[in-house]
Design a protein around this motif. Structure first.
Motif, PDB file in Angstrom:
ATOM      1  N   LEU A   1      26.938  -7.189 -14.651  1.00 39.64           N
ATOM      2  CA  LEU A   1      27.492  -6.166 -13.758  1.00 39.64           C
ATOM      3  C   LEU A   1      28.853  -6.577 -13.220  1.00 39.64           C
ATOM      4  CD1 LEU A   1      24.274  -5.095 -11.819  1.00 39.64           C
ATOM      5  CD2 LEU A   1      25.505  -3.798 -13.559  1.00 39.64           C
ATOM      6  N   VAL A   2      29.018  -7.853 -12.925  1.00 31.56           N
ATOM      7  CA  VAL A   2      30.321  -8.347 -12.469  1.00 31.56           C
ATOM      8  C   VAL A   2      31.339  -8.230 -13.599  1.00 31.56           C
ATOM      9  CG1 VAL A   2      31.593 -10.415 -11.748  1.00 31.56           C
ATOM     10  CG2 VAL A   2      29.419  -9.854 -10.665  1.00 31.56           C
ATOM     11  N   ALA A   3      30.943  -8.626 -14.817  1.00 34.99           N
ATOM     12  CA  ALA A   3      31.861  -8.554 -15.962  1.00 34.99           C
ATOM     13  C   ALA A   3      32.254  -7.107 -16.270  1.00 34.99           C
ATOM     14  CB  ALA A   3      31.214  -9.200 -17.189  1.00 34.99           C
ATOM     15  N   ALA A   4      31.341  -6.168 -16.039  1.00 33.46           N
ATOM     16  CA  ALA A   4      31.625  -4.757 -16.295  1.00 33.46           C
ATOM     17  C   ALA A   4      32.430  -4.118 -15.167  1.00 33.46           C
ATOM     18  CB  ALA A   4      30.319  -3.990 -16.497  1.00 33.46           C
ATOM     19  N   GLY A   5      32.609  -4.841 -14.069  1.00 34.73           N
ATOM     20  CA  GLY A   5      33.379  -4.299 -12.949  1.00 34.73           C
ATOM     21  C   GLY A   5      32.556  -3.445 -12.005  1.00 34.73           C
ATOM     22  N   VAL A   6      31.241  -3.430 -12.174  1.00 31.65           N
ATOM     23  CA  VAL A   6      30.386  -2.646 -11.291  1.00 31.65           C
ATOM     24  C   VAL A   6      30.252  -3.328  -9.931  1.00 31.65           C
ATOM     25  CG1 VAL A   6      28.041  -1.726 -10.989  1.00 31.65           C
ATOM     26  CG2 VAL A   6      29.123  -1.683 -13.244  1.00 31.65           C
ATOM     27  N   LEU A   7      30.122  -4.649  -9.952  1.00 36.12           N
ATOM     28  CA  LEU A   7      30.038  -5.441  -8.726  1.00 36.12           C
ATOM     29  C   LEU A   7      31.274  -6.332  -8.619  1.00 36.12           C
ATOM     30  CD1 LEU A   7      26.307  -6.607  -8.828  1.00 36.12           C
ATOM     31  CD2 LEU A   7      27.291  -4.864  -7.361  1.00 36.12           C
ATOM     32  N   PRO A   8      31.769  -6.549  -7.407  1.00 37.46           N
ATOM     33  CA  PRO A   8      32.908  -7.450  -7.262  1.00 37.46           C
ATOM     34  C   PRO A   8      32.483  -8.903  -7.443  1.00 37.46           C
ATOM     35  CG  PRO A   8      32.192  -6.695  -5.120  1.00 37.46           C
ATOM     36  CD  PRO A   8      31.375  -5.953  -6.130  1.00 37.46           C
ATOM     37  N   ARG A   9      33.420  -9.730  -7.832  1.00 41.04           N
ATOM     38  CA  ARG A   9      33.133 -11.165  -7.970  1.00 41.04           C
ATOM     39  C   ARG A   9      32.891 -11.758  -6.595  1.00 41.04           C
ATOM     40  NH1 ARG A   9      33.840 -12.443 -12.977  1.00 41.04           N
ATOM     41  NH2 ARG A   9      35.435 -11.458 -14.236  1.00 41.04           N
ATOM     42  N   ALA A  10      31.989 -12.707  -6.523  1.00 41.80           N
ATOM     43  CA  ALA A  10      31.704 -13.378  -5.242  1.00 41.80           C
ATOM     44  C   ALA A  10      32.951 -14.135  -4.821  1.00 41.80           C
ATOM     45  CB  ALA A  10      30.530 -14.334  -5.394  1.00 41.80           C
ATOM     46  N   GLY A  11      33.328 -13.992  -3.557  1.00 43.84           N
ATOM     47  CA  GLY A  11      34.521 -14.662  -3.063  1.00 43.84           C
ATOM     48  C   GLY A  11      35.792 -14.108  -3.654  1.00 43.84           C
ATOM     49  N   GLY A  12      35.748 -12.848  -4.058  1.00 46.38           N
ATOM     50  CA  GLY A  12      36.902 -12.228  -4.704  1.00 46.38           C
ATOM     51  C   GLY A  12      37.961 -11.767  -3.745  1.00 46.38           C
ATOM     52  N   GLY A  13      37.899 -12.206  -2.499  1.00 45.76           N
ATOM     53  CA  GLY A  13      38.927 -11.831  -1.537  1.00 45.76           C
ATOM     54  C   GLY A  13      38.702 -10.484  -0.897  1.00 45.76           C
ATOM     55  N   SER A  14      37.472  -9.948  -0.973  1.00 49.65           N
ATOM     56  CA  SER A  14      37.204  -8.667  -0.367  1.00 49.65           C
ATOM     57  C   SER A  14      37.090  -8.773   1.152  1.00 49.65           C
ATOM     58  CB  SER A  14      35.930  -8.057  -0.943  1.00 49.65           C
ATOM     59  OG  SER A  14      34.824  -8.902  -0.689  1.00 49.65           O
ATOM     60  N   ALA A  15      36.942  -9.985   1.649  1.00 46.98           N
ATOM     61  CA  ALA A  15      36.895 -10.205   3.094  1.00 46.98           C
ATOM     62  C   ALA A  15      37.819 -11.349   3.437  1.00 46.98           C
ATOM     63  CB  ALA A  15      35.467 -10.522   3.543  1.00 46.98           C
ATOM     64  N   ALA A  16      38.123 -11.477   4.703  1.00 45.72           N
ATOM     65  CA  ALA A  16      39.016 -12.548   5.146  1.00 45.72           C
ATOM     66  C   ALA A  16      38.375 -13.904   4.911  1.00 45.72           C
ATOM     67  CB  ALA A  16      39.347 -12.367   6.619  1.00 45.72           C
ATOM     68  N   ALA A  17      39.165 -14.867   4.520  1.00 52.56           N
ATOM     69  CA  ALA A  17      38.625 -16.205   4.240  1.00 52.56           C
ATOM     70  C   ALA A  17      38.494 -17.009   5.509  1.00 52.56           C
ATOM     71  CB  ALA A  17      39.535 -16.922   3.263  1.00 52.56           C
TER      72      ALA A  17
ATOM     73  N   ALA B   1      26.981 -12.635  -0.001  1.00 58.88           N
ATOM     74  CA  ALA B   1      26.610 -13.904  -0.642  1.00 58.88           C
ATOM     75  C   ALA B   1      25.111 -14.148  -0.520  1.00 58.88           C
ATOM     76  CB  ALA B   1      27.391 -15.057  -0.021  1.00 58.88           C
ATOM     77  N   LEU B   2      24.539 -13.828   0.612  1.00 58.17           N
ATOM     78  CA  LEU B   2      23.106 -14.019   0.814  1.00 58.17           C
ATOM     79  C   LEU B   2      22.303 -13.055  -0.060  1.00 58.17           C
ATOM     80  CD1 LEU B   2      20.934 -15.514   2.412  1.00 58.17           C
ATOM     81  CD2 LEU B   2      21.150 -13.765   4.176  1.00 58.17           C
ATOM     82  N   LEU B   3      22.798 -11.851  -0.223  1.00 59.13           N
ATOM     83  CA  LEU B   3      22.103 -10.855  -1.016  1.00 59.13           C
ATOM     84  C   LEU B   3      21.923 -11.302  -2.464  1.00 59.13           C
ATOM     85  CD1 LEU B   3      20.953  -7.949  -1.230  1.00 59.13           C
ATOM     86  CD2 LEU B   3      23.271  -7.202  -1.755  1.00 59.13           C
ATOM     87  N   TYR B   4      22.938 -11.935  -3.018  1.00 54.96           N
ATOM     88  CA  TYR B   4      22.891 -12.327  -4.419  1.00 54.96           C
ATOM     89  C   TYR B   4      22.615 -13.819  -4.603  1.00 54.96           C
ATOM     90  CZ  TYR B   4      24.545  -7.658  -5.289  1.00 54.96           C
ATOM     91  OH  TYR B   4      24.647  -6.300  -5.343  1.00 54.96           O
ATOM     92  N   SER B   5      22.081 -14.484  -3.590  1.00 57.50           N
ATOM     93  CA  SER B   5      21.713 -15.889  -3.739  1.00 57.50           C
ATOM     94  C   SER B   5      20.245 -15.984  -4.145  1.00 57.50           C
ATOM     95  CB  SER B   5      21.950 -16.642  -2.428  1.00 57.50           C
ATOM     96  OG  SER B   5      21.067 -16.166  -1.440  1.00 57.50           O
ATOM     97  N   GLY B   6      19.891 -17.072  -4.788  1.00 60.74           N
ATOM     98  CA  GLY B   6      18.499 -17.298  -5.156  1.00 60.74           C
ATOM     99  C   GLY B   6      17.989 -16.409  -6.267  1.00 60.74           C
ATOM    100  N   LEU B   7      18.860 -15.942  -7.142  1.00 64.10           N
ATOM    101  CA  LEU B   7      18.424 -15.101  -8.252  1.00 64.10           C
ATOM    102  C   LEU B   7      17.776 -15.961  -9.331  1.00 64.10           C
ATOM    103  CD1 LEU B   7      21.591 -12.835  -8.647  1.00 64.10           C
ATOM    104  CD2 LEU B   7      19.537 -12.355  -7.331  1.00 64.10           C
ATOM    105  N   ASP B   8      16.750 -15.414  -9.990  1.00 59.01           N
ATOM    106  CA  ASP B   8      16.187 -16.139 -11.127  1.00 59.01           C
ATOM    107  C   ASP B   8      17.102 -15.928 -12.329  1.00 59.01           C
ATOM    108  OD1 ASP B   8      15.582 -13.689 -12.386  1.00 59.01           O
ATOM    109  OD2 ASP B   8      13.518 -13.681 -11.643  1.00 59.01           O
ATOM    110  N   ALA B   9      16.778 -16.538 -13.458  1.00 59.85           N
ATOM    111  CA  ALA B   9      17.668 -16.520 -14.627  1.00 59.85           C
ATOM    112  C   ALA B   9      17.943 -15.099 -15.125  1.00 59.85           C
ATOM    113  CB  ALA B   9      17.073 -17.362 -15.747  1.00 59.85           C
ATOM    114  N   GLY B  10      16.929 -14.250 -15.171  1.00 58.68           N
ATOM    115  CA  GLY B  10      17.111 -12.866 -15.631  1.00 58.68           C
ATOM    116  C   GLY B  10      17.963 -12.055 -14.679  1.00 58.68           C
ATOM    117  N   GLN B  11      17.707 -12.224 -13.389  1.00 59.17           N
ATOM    118  CA  GLN B  11      18.498 -11.510 -12.393  1.00 59.17           C
ATOM    119  C   GLN B  11      19.947 -11.979 -12.421  1.00 59.17           C
ATOM    120  OE1 GLN B  11      16.100 -12.650  -9.068  1.00 59.17           O
ATOM    121  NE2 GLN B  11      14.987 -10.691  -9.018  1.00 59.17           N
ATOM    122  N   GLN B  12      20.154 -13.279 -12.598  1.00 61.14           N
ATOM    123  CA  GLN B  12      21.504 -13.824 -12.650  1.00 61.14           C
ATOM    124  C   GLN B  12      22.255 -13.280 -13.862  1.00 61.14           C
ATOM    125  OE1 GLN B  12      22.896 -15.920 -10.226  1.00 61.14           O
ATOM    126  NE2 GLN B  12      24.768 -15.371 -11.280  1.00 61.14           N
TER     127      GLN B  12
END
Length: 104
Positions: free
Chosen positions: A88-104, A71-82
């Motif tokens: 990349l998330v829509a293409a399945g390259v990156l997982p969705r944030a909070g997608g359950g990859s870690a324990a809640a 979450a920290l890695l992908y926080s604070g992105l500017d408009a182009g980076q976002q």
């Protein structure tokens, strides 16, 4: 004809390749089955990893830490980076944030 031009004479390229005795007088060795049981080694490797982690290692805390770092890695992105991140998330390259990859 050159002395090494065996393709035109029908001779084998390797000594002893025709099945006869090798030039040293010994016959070719028959193929030997070679098997390695990696199961025992894998169990030993896992035991060493767990021993190195120590008795106080908490896998749930480690996963939560990874989620926080992600979450920290992908926080604070500017408009182009976002925009690129969303693509990349829509293409399945990156997982969705909070997608359950870690324990809640």
């Amino acid at each position: 004809m050159a002395p090494d031009d065996r393709s035109s004479t029908g001779e084998p390229d390797e000594p002893g390749a025709a099945g006869g005795p090798a030039p040293d007088g010994y016959g070719a060795l028959p193929p030997t089955a070679f098997t390695v049981d990696l199961g025992a080694h894998e169990m030993l490797r896992r035991a060493h990893v767990l021993d190195a982690l120590g008795a106080d290692w908490d896998p749930l805390a480690a996963l939560r830490g990874e989620e926080a770092a992600y979450a920290l890695l992908y926080s604070g992105l500017d408009a182009g980076q976002q925009r690129v991140y969303d693509e990349l998330v829509a293409a399945g390259v990156l997982p969705r944030a909070g997608g359950g990859s870690a324990a809640a």
